[in-house]
Design an enzyme around this catalytic site. Structure first.
Site, PDB file in Angstrom:
ATOM      1  N   SER A 143       0.891  -1.036  -0.066  1.00 38.20           N
ATOM      2  CA  SER A 143      -0.053  -0.011  -0.082  1.00 38.20           C
ATOM      3  C   SER A 143       0.911   1.402   0.090  1.00 38.20           C
ATOM      4  O   SER A 143       2.029   1.145   0.405  1.00 38.20           O
ATOM      5  CB  SER A 143      -0.761  -0.092   1.132  1.00 38.20           C
ATOM      6  OG  SER A 143      -1.729   1.200   1.442  1.00 38.20           O
ATOM      7  N   TYR A 156      -1.858  -0.709  10.542  1.00 35.82           N
ATOM      8  CA  TYR A 156      -2.008  -1.125   8.931  1.00 35.82           C
ATOM      9  C   TYR A 156      -0.618  -0.793   8.209  1.00 35.82           C
ATOM     10  O   TYR A 156      -0.135  -1.391   7.507  1.00 35.82           O
ATOM     11  CB  TYR A 156      -3.507  -0.718   8.306  1.00 35.82           C
ATOM     12  CG  TYR A 156      -3.409  -1.101   7.098  1.00 35.82           C
ATOM     13  CD1 TYR A 156      -3.662  -2.526   6.566  1.00 35.82           C
ATOM     14  CD2 TYR A 156      -3.372  -0.040   6.042  1.00 35.82           C
ATOM     15  CE1 TYR A 156      -3.881  -2.689   5.110  1.00 35.82           C
ATOM     16  CE2 TYR A 156      -3.250  -0.615   4.579  1.00 35.82           C
ATOM     17  CZ  TYR A 156      -3.646  -1.681   4.462  1.00 35.82           C
ATOM     18  OH  TYR A 156      -3.640  -1.949   2.855  1.00 35.82           O
TER      19      TYR A 156
END
Length: 247
Positions: A143, A156
């Site tokens: 990501s 995360y």
């Protein structure tokens, strides 16, 4: 993906299921799905085309479970040429309010699960005969949050940064075996969930292109990295962010 067998971890729904669908469109011979908890039959379109398919559930937090699940897929497909690690959890918590249990859950699935599946895949891919010097390909989904401050979801973002590092280290280790390991880092995608949550306007404002990515625009890069078109790239993290960040 012509004539290759691909396995997607986290492929029963959402972005993972799209990757499976696009692999079929790209000519894959067989498609396998390993998922954490969802038993959705995402492989009906592949079976309709006469492809080999295999699907199983797995608690990817432990190495024995990952090995057993991967072995089940191999038993059905015969071989695995490409592995895509797409399984992850994305719980939002205040920056200074992440508990030990929440850290452990994110680390176990996002980092350890990715690692365990890579280990299982590499053991199998080492037994395959090389084609154009390549025995197998692994693509991890990371990501842009790994590279940009993300105080709304700090744990995360940290796990995705760890997967970037993991990708590079494993790629270096297995390069002599002819196994290519890369990752793809998307920014926000214009999914139905994003539409329902009202997040699309925020995505559009964050991107120089004025919109969030269509999921297929990200999946194209996953397919490329895991396909026979990739014979030399390894240890790379491909950022597909529409200019949200620049590497």
């Amino acid at each position: 993906m012509k004539d290759l067998n691909i396995v997607i971890v986290g492929g029963a729904m959402g972005f993972g299921a799209l990757i499976a669908e696009m692999a079929v469109e790209a000519g894959a011979r067989g498609v396998g799905i390993i998922d954490i908890a969802d038993a959705t039959d995402a492989l009906a379109p592949a079976r309709a085309r006469g492809l080999k398919t295999a699907q199983t559930l797995c608690d990817i937090r432990t190495a024995p479970a990952c090995q057993a699940a991967f072995d089940r897929i191999v038993a059905e497909l015969g071989r695995v040429d490409t592995l895509v690690n797409c399984a992850a959890i994305y719980p939002r918590k205040p920056t200074l309010g992440v508990t030990d249990e929440e850290w452990d859950a994110s680390n176990a699935i996002n980092i350890k699960g990715t690692y365990h599946m890579m280990v299982a895949a590499i053991a199998h891919m080492r037994t395959l005969d090389p084609v154009a010097h390549v025995r197998g390909r692994i693509v991890n989904i990371t990501s842009v949050d790994a590279f940009k401050a993300h105080p709304k979801n700090i744990h995360y973002a940290a796990t995705k940064a760890a997967v970037v590092s993991l990708t590079k280290s494993v790629a270096d280790y297995v390069a002599p075996d002819g196994i290519l390991v890369n990752s793809v880092a998307p920014a926000g995608m214009a999914t139905e969930k994003a539409r329902q949550s009202g997040f699309l306007d925020e995505l559009a404002k964050a991107s120089p292109l004025g919109r969030g990515a269509l999921p297929r625009e990200i999946a194209e890069w996953v397919i490329m990295a895991g396909s026979p078109k990739n014979t030399y790239m390894t240890g790379e993290n491909i950022i597909v962010s529409g200019g949200y960040i620049y590497a």
